[in-house]
Design a protein around this motif. Structure first.
Motif, PDB file in Angstrom:
ATOM      1  N   HIS A   8      48.404  45.134  39.076  1.00 52.21           N
ATOM      2  CA  HIS A   8      48.074  46.044  37.979  1.00 52.21           C
ATOM      3  C   HIS A   8      47.006  45.384  37.106  1.00 52.21           C
ATOM      4  O   HIS A   8      47.320  44.670  36.150  1.00 52.21           O
ATOM      5  CB  HIS A   8      49.329  46.375  37.177  1.00 52.21           C
ATOM      6  CG  HIS A   8      50.425  46.968  38.009  1.00 52.21           C
ATOM      7  ND1 HIS A   8      50.379  48.264  38.487  1.00 52.21           N
ATOM      8  CD2 HIS A   8      51.576  46.425  38.485  1.00 52.21           C
ATOM      9  CE1 HIS A   8      51.462  48.511  39.189  1.00 52.21           C
ATOM     10  NE2 HIS A   8      52.209  47.411  39.211  1.00 52.21           N
ATOM     11  N   ALA A   9      45.736  45.639  37.432  1.00 51.97           N
ATOM     12  CA  ALA A   9      44.623  44.993  36.725  1.00 51.97           C
ATOM     13  C   ALA A   9      44.430  45.574  35.326  1.00 51.97           C
ATOM     14  O   ALA A   9      44.163  44.841  34.374  1.00 51.97           O
ATOM     15  CB  ALA A   9      43.344  45.143  37.536  1.00 51.97           C
ATOM     16  N   LEU A  10      44.540  46.892  35.198  1.00 51.29           N
ATOM     17  CA  LEU A  10      44.463  47.574  33.896  1.00 51.29           C
ATOM     18  C   LEU A  10      45.717  48.418  33.735  1.00 51.29           C
ATOM     19  O   LEU A  10      46.079  49.171  34.630  1.00 51.29           O
ATOM     20  CB  LEU A  10      43.215  48.459  33.805  1.00 51.29           C
ATOM     21  CG  LEU A  10      41.859  47.774  34.017  1.00 51.29           C
ATOM     22  CD1 LEU A  10      40.733  48.794  33.975  1.00 51.29           C
ATOM     23  CD2 LEU A  10      41.619  46.667  32.992  1.00 51.29           C
ATOM     24  N   ARG A  11      46.348  48.325  32.559  1.00 54.39           N
ATOM     25  CA  ARG A  11      47.658  48.943  32.377  1.00 54.39           C
ATOM     26  C   ARG A  11      47.673  49.992  31.250  1.00 54.39           C
ATOM     27  O   ARG A  11      48.687  50.168  30.593  1.00 54.39           O
ATOM     28  CB  ARG A  11      48.701  47.871  32.058  1.00 54.39           C
ATOM     29  CG  ARG A  11      48.899  46.831  33.150  1.00 54.39           C
ATOM     30  CD  ARG A  11      49.772  45.700  32.669  1.00 54.39           C
ATOM     31  NE  ARG A  11      50.010  44.691  33.691  1.00 54.39           N
ATOM     32  CZ  ARG A  11      51.091  44.647  34.469  1.00 54.39           C
ATOM     33  NH1 ARG A  11      52.042  45.554  34.330  1.00 54.39           N
ATOM     34  NH2 ARG A  11      51.223  43.703  35.365  1.00 54.39           N
TER      35      ARG A  11
ATOM     36  N   GLY B 167      45.946  43.135  31.171  1.00 50.42           N
ATOM     37  CA  GLY B 167      45.517  44.488  31.487  1.00 50.42           C
ATOM     38  C   GLY B 167      45.577  45.482  30.351  1.00 50.42           C
ATOM     39  O   GLY B 167      45.370  46.677  30.563  1.00 50.42           O
TER      40      GLY B 167
ATOM     41  N   THR C  95      37.203  43.983  35.744  1.00 50.33           N
ATOM     42  CA  THR C  95      37.660  45.263  36.298  1.00 50.33           C
ATOM     43  C   THR C  95      37.310  46.404  35.364  1.00 50.33           C
ATOM     44  O   THR C  95      36.823  47.461  35.798  1.00 50.33           O
ATOM     45  CB  THR C  95      39.180  45.228  36.549  1.00 50.33           C
ATOM     46  OG1 THR C  95      39.464  44.228  37.524  1.00 50.33           O
ATOM     47  CG2 THR C  95      39.684  46.575  37.049  1.00 50.33           C
ATOM     48  N   LEU C  96      37.521  46.210  34.067  1.00 47.52           N
ATOM     49  CA  LEU C  96      37.198  47.252  33.092  1.00 47.52           C
ATOM     50  C   LEU C  96      35.710  47.562  33.109  1.00 47.52           C
ATOM     51  O   LEU C  96      35.303  48.735  33.108  1.00 47.52           O
ATOM     52  CB  LEU C  96      37.640  46.808  31.696  1.00 47.52           C
ATOM     53  CG  LEU C  96      37.331  47.764  30.543  1.00 47.52           C
ATOM     54  CD1 LEU C  96      37.889  49.158  30.798  1.00 47.52           C
ATOM     55  CD2 LEU C  96      37.870  47.207  29.227  1.00 47.52           C
TER      56      LEU C  96
ATOM     57  N   LYS D 249      44.067  50.727  36.392  1.00 53.16           N
ATOM     58  CA  LYS D 249      43.541  50.376  37.693  1.00 53.16           C
ATOM     59  C   LYS D 249      44.559  49.492  38.405  1.00 53.16           C
ATOM     60  O   LYS D 249      44.924  48.416  37.924  1.00 53.16           O
ATOM     61  CB  LYS D 249      42.204  49.622  37.589  1.00 53.16           C
ATOM     62  CG  LYS D 249      41.653  49.138  38.936  1.00 53.16           C
ATOM     63  CD  LYS D 249      41.415  50.291  39.912  1.00 53.16           C
ATOM     64  CE  LYS D 249      40.862  49.805  41.242  1.00 53.16           C
ATOM     65  NZ  LYS D 249      40.689  50.904  42.216  1.00 53.16           N
ATOM     66  N   THR D 250      45.018  49.988  39.544  1.00 52.96           N
ATOM     67  CA  THR D 250      45.989  49.264  40.361  1.00 52.96           C
ATOM     68  C   THR D 250      45.401  49.037  41.739  1.00 52.96           C
ATOM     69  O   THR D 250      44.871  49.964  42.356  1.00 52.96           O
ATOM     70  CB  THR D 250      47.308  50.056  40.479  1.00 52.96           C
ATOM     71  OG1 THR D 250      47.827  50.291  39.164  1.00 52.96           O
ATOM     72  CG2 THR D 250      48.337  49.282  41.291  1.00 52.96           C
TER      73      THR D 250
ATOM     74  N   SER E 233      42.252  38.562  33.184  1.00 55.71           N
ATOM     75  CA  SER E 233      42.919  39.486  32.261  1.00 55.71           C
ATOM     76  C   SER E 233      42.519  40.937  32.477  1.00 55.71           C
ATOM     77  O   SER E 233      43.173  41.847  31.962  1.00 55.71           O
ATOM     78  CB  SER E 233      42.617  39.086  30.815  1.00 55.71           C
ATOM     79  OG  SER E 233      41.217  39.083  30.571  1.00 55.71           O
ATOM     80  N   GLY E 234      41.420  41.176  33.210  1.00 55.53           N
ATOM     81  CA  GLY E 234      40.983  42.545  33.476  1.00 55.53           C
ATOM     82  C   GLY E 234      39.613  42.890  32.930  1.00 55.53           C
ATOM     83  O   GLY E 234      39.166  44.034  33.059  1.00 55.53           O
ATOM     84  N   LYS E 235      38.910  41.915  32.342  1.00 55.32           N
ATOM     85  CA  LYS E 235      37.603  42.206  31.746  1.00 55.32           C
ATOM     86  C   LYS E 235      36.619  42.743  32.777  1.00 55.32           C
ATOM     87  O   LYS E 235      35.967  43.768  32.569  1.00 55.32           O
ATOM     88  CB  LYS E 235      37.008  40.951  31.083  1.00 55.32           C
ATOM     89  CG  LYS E 235      37.822  40.364  29.966  1.00 55.32           C
ATOM     90  CD  LYS E 235      37.095  39.237  29.254  1.00 55.32           C
ATOM     91  CE  LYS E 235      36.658  38.121  30.158  1.00 55.32           C
ATOM     92  NZ  LYS E 235      37.794  37.423  30.803  1.00 55.32           N
TER      93      LYS E 235
END
Length: 235
Positions: free
Chosen positions: A22-25, A222, A49-50, A12-13, A45-47
């Motif tokens: 770049h939230a998830l890589r 991410g 967003t995930l 997820k960008t 860290s992206g939690k």
């Protein structure tokens, strides 16, 4: 056996070019039916967003997500009605219970299946069944304002389970609770996961409950890193 939750190379960008975030890589994650897995990591860290991607709240940039035997996303949404997906196949539990204040406990739990077209009698009967399993059936006719914090969270768990979704996403569900109540909520989620073969992800910073997980995903920058939980390591 169905997969439960499977996430493969999820990206997820936000934005483009030099300003892209770049939230998830390239997240990989698997939660089996009947399993409760912890998702930990520092703020940013992206939690969240995930969880929003898996809950079909925001659209990923690329990758694949599977719930049960159904691919819901593969570089694009594969489900035409995301609202129905969220209603019927994903249960949500939040830090705050978000109960509807003018409905009693039974109707708070029964509302989702009613909206999905189930008869009022059947939806309420299923609600009472879950409230009984969660030891709050004696509060079935109470209003949310009459409940303790622990009781409200049990009702929220019943609401998440009432449509028998294959997946429950819990975002900091124990944050407002003291140690004893927090551990009680985690035990309930483990019991319900086993009973209904639900795959559950709990996002948490709560040091009180982290030792209870047999398996953890630690998300940093991410990317997820699978870890053996302290409960499994102690076996």
């Amino acid at each position: 056996m169905a997969d439960g939750i499977r996430i493969e190379n999820l990206v997820k960008t936000y934005g483009e070019g030099d300003t892209a975030v770049h939230a998830l890589r390239g997240v990989d994650m698997h939660v089996a039916p009947g399993e409760v897995v912890g998702l930990i990591g520092p703020s940013g860290s992206g939690k969240s967003t995930l969880l929003k991607c898996l809950g079909a709240v925001i659209e990923p940039t690329s990758g694949r997500m599977t719930i049960g035997e159904q691919i819901i996303y593969d570089n694009e949404w594969k489900i035409p009605d995301l609202r129905a997906l969220r209603r019927d196949r994903i249960g949500f539990i939040f830090q705050s219970p978000y109960l509807i204040p003018f409905l009693d406990v039974t109707d708070n739990v029964a509302l989702l299946p009613m909206l999905a077209g189930e008869t009022n009698a059947k939806a309420r009967a299923r609600a009472v069944e879950l409230l009984t399993a969660l030891d709050v059936a004696h509060r079935a006719k109470a209003m949310p304002s009459q409940l303790s914090g622990g009781e409200q969270q049990r009702v929220a768990i019943a609401r998440a389970l009432v449509s028998r979704p294959p997946v429950i996403l819990a975002d900091e569900p124990t944050a407002p609770l003291d140690g004893e109540r927090a551990l009680a909520v985690v035990k309930i989620l483990n019991d319900m996961a086993a009973r209904y073969q639900t795959a559950i992800i709990i996002v948490t910073h709560d040091e009180k409950i982290i030792p209870t997980f047999k398996r953890l995903y630690n998300i940093r920058d991410g990317r997820t890193h699978e870890e053996v939980g302290r409960a499994e390591a102690a076996r």
